[in-house]
Design a protein around this motif. Sequence first.
Motif, PDB file in Angstrom:
ATOM      1  N   LEU A   1       0.797  -1.325   0.142  1.00 50.36           N
ATOM      2  CA  LEU A   1       0.049  -0.056   0.116  1.00 50.36           C
ATOM      3  C   LEU A   1       0.946   1.113  -0.070  1.00 50.36           C
ATOM      4  O   LEU A   1       0.440   2.208  -0.782  1.00 50.36           O
ATOM      5  N   TYR A   2       1.855   1.063   0.821  1.00 48.39           N
ATOM      6  CA  TYR A   2       2.779   2.321   0.815  1.00 48.39           C
ATOM      7  C   TYR A   2       3.645   2.483  -0.634  1.00 48.39           C
ATOM      8  O   TYR A   2       3.733   3.837  -1.126  1.00 48.39           O
TER       9      TYR A   2
ATOM     10  N   LEU B   1      -8.483   4.022  -0.614  1.00 49.28           N
ATOM     11  CA  LEU B   1      -8.637   3.138   0.388  1.00 49.28           C
ATOM     12  C   LEU B   1      -7.282   2.818   0.934  1.00 49.28           C
ATOM     13  O   LEU B   1      -7.463   2.629   2.062  1.00 49.28           O
ATOM     14  N   ALA B   2      -6.127   2.745   0.215  1.00 47.31           N
ATOM     15  CA  ALA B   2      -4.797   2.534   0.857  1.00 47.31           C
ATOM     16  C   ALA B   2      -4.634   3.250   1.900  1.00 47.31           C
ATOM     17  O   ALA B   2      -3.977   3.418   3.007  1.00 47.31           O
ATOM     18  N   HIS B   3      -4.702   4.871   1.539  1.00 41.38           N
ATOM     19  CA  HIS B   3      -4.736   5.887   2.562  1.00 41.38           C
ATOM     20  C   HIS B   3      -5.225   5.813   3.735  1.00 41.38           C
ATOM     21  O   HIS B   3      -4.931   6.116   4.722  1.00 41.38           O
TER      22      HIS B   3
ATOM     23  N   LEU C   1      -3.980   2.878   5.948  1.00 44.84           N
ATOM     24  CA  LEU C   1      -2.549   3.548   6.463  1.00 44.84           C
ATOM     25  C   LEU C   1      -2.743   4.595   7.487  1.00 44.84           C
ATOM     26  O   LEU C   1      -2.040   4.487   8.431  1.00 44.84           O
ATOM     27  N   GLU C   2      -3.778   5.431   7.275  1.00 45.08           N
ATOM     28  CA  GLU C   2      -4.131   6.268   8.294  1.00 45.08           C
ATOM     29  C   GLU C   2      -4.716   5.531   9.771  1.00 45.08           C
ATOM     30  O   GLU C   2      -4.060   5.837  10.938  1.00 45.08           O
ATOM     31  N   ASN C   3      -5.429   4.600   9.422  1.00 43.01           N
ATOM     32  CA  ASN C   3      -5.940   3.686  10.700  1.00 43.01           C
ATOM     33  C   ASN C   3      -4.817   2.895  11.191  1.00 43.01           C
ATOM     34  O   ASN C   3      -4.690   2.839  12.465  1.00 43.01           O
TER      35      ASN C   3
ATOM     36  N   ASP D   1      -1.829   4.061  11.505  1.00 46.42           N
ATOM     37  CA  ASP D   1      -1.137   4.899  12.422  1.00 46.42           C
ATOM     38  C   ASP D   1      -1.556   5.171  13.606  1.00 46.42           C
ATOM     39  O   ASP D   1      -1.026   5.415  14.712  1.00 46.42           O
ATOM     40  N   MET D   2      -3.039   5.529  13.488  1.00 45.05           N
ATOM     41  CA  MET D   2      -3.776   5.720  14.613  1.00 45.05           C
ATOM     42  C   MET D   2      -3.640   4.517  15.692  1.00 45.05           C
ATOM     43  O   MET D   2      -3.466   4.747  17.047  1.00 45.05           O
ATOM     44  N   ILE D   3      -3.728   3.325  15.197  1.00 42.67           N
ATOM     45  CA  ILE D   3      -3.398   2.209  16.267  1.00 42.67           C
ATOM     46  C   ILE D   3      -2.100   2.211  16.734  1.00 42.67           C
ATOM     47  O   ILE D   3      -1.877   2.082  17.833  1.00 42.67           O
ATOM     48  N   LEU D   4      -1.125   2.481  16.112  1.00 42.12           N
ATOM     49  CA  LEU D   4       0.371   2.556  16.478  1.00 42.12           C
ATOM     50  C   LEU D   4       0.721   3.664  17.528  1.00 42.12           C
ATOM     51  O   LEU D   4       1.190   3.515  18.394  1.00 42.12           O
TER      52      LEU D   4
END
Length: 304
Positions: A6-7, A67-69, A72-74, A76-79
């Motif tokens: 995705l990145y 969708l990839a964005h 990946l944002e989610n 980052d929120m988890i991390l």
Amino acid sequence: MRLEQLYQIIEIDKYQSISKAARALFMAQSTLSGSLNSLEEEIGVRLFERNSGGLETTPEGQDIWLLAHQVLENCDMILSYGKQNQQLRGVVKLYITQAYGYLFSDLMMEFKKTFPQATLLMEVVSQNNVVEALEEGKANIGLTMWGFTDDQTEDVLKKAGLQFETFKSHNLMLFVSQDNQFADNDAVTLPEVNEEKFISYSSSYWATINRQLHSKTDPLVMTDREALKRLVSSGQGVAVLPDTFAIHDLYCEQGMIKMIPIKGTENYGTAVDCLLYPGKRRLTLLEQKTLDIVRRILTEFVLD
């Protein structure tokens, strides 16, 4: 599909070039091309097309890019979730009624552990004051029992501009000392007990429950929860209280206070846990996360 893919498609879209994206990602061009081909084959669509200027993102590729964005944002929120909680600051005012005294310490400890830089101001107030405080903006969150009387409807909460969530249903019970004449009863009726000496934790609460009880004497009002139960356990009076008053209560656990169901009157004293919060504005992140704590702890006790 792997997260790094995705990145990769985000970088390819950014540069519109596999070679430039590969340099930015510090990987070989052939490796990036193979990864892209593998992803396109797995999801079944072409993400990029070659043109005279290099690469162009396909319409399907644009949808996948969005969708990839989001994914990946989610991630980052988890991390950053734990760090985010540690950094949240502010004050949350939580108003609860006496029926939820058993939650007081758990809510306070969990809040402080989760948000060490924030402050929780918890106040025990009457049922009417919970709704009024939220309507007037004096409190952020409220927890009360709702539905004891016919005028406690969902429309009342909606007109006050409040969102609400309901949980478990509760009944009013007769709390008596172990030596009381009703202590060994499986149940009592309202006419049987209306000549007892009653103890209540507020005048407004007593006015609500006495609409059908029709007690012939005024109650002794004790706003302190422990003092009320101490008087009941010593036989100084009886109390009509929600069944939640027996949760984690030493007087009940040790048999000094007996809890007797009230029967014979349709729907007397039935209400539900009601979690309240403002409905006319967007909640702050601290408010949202505090609601999550209240929901979780309340649900844990419901499951018990």
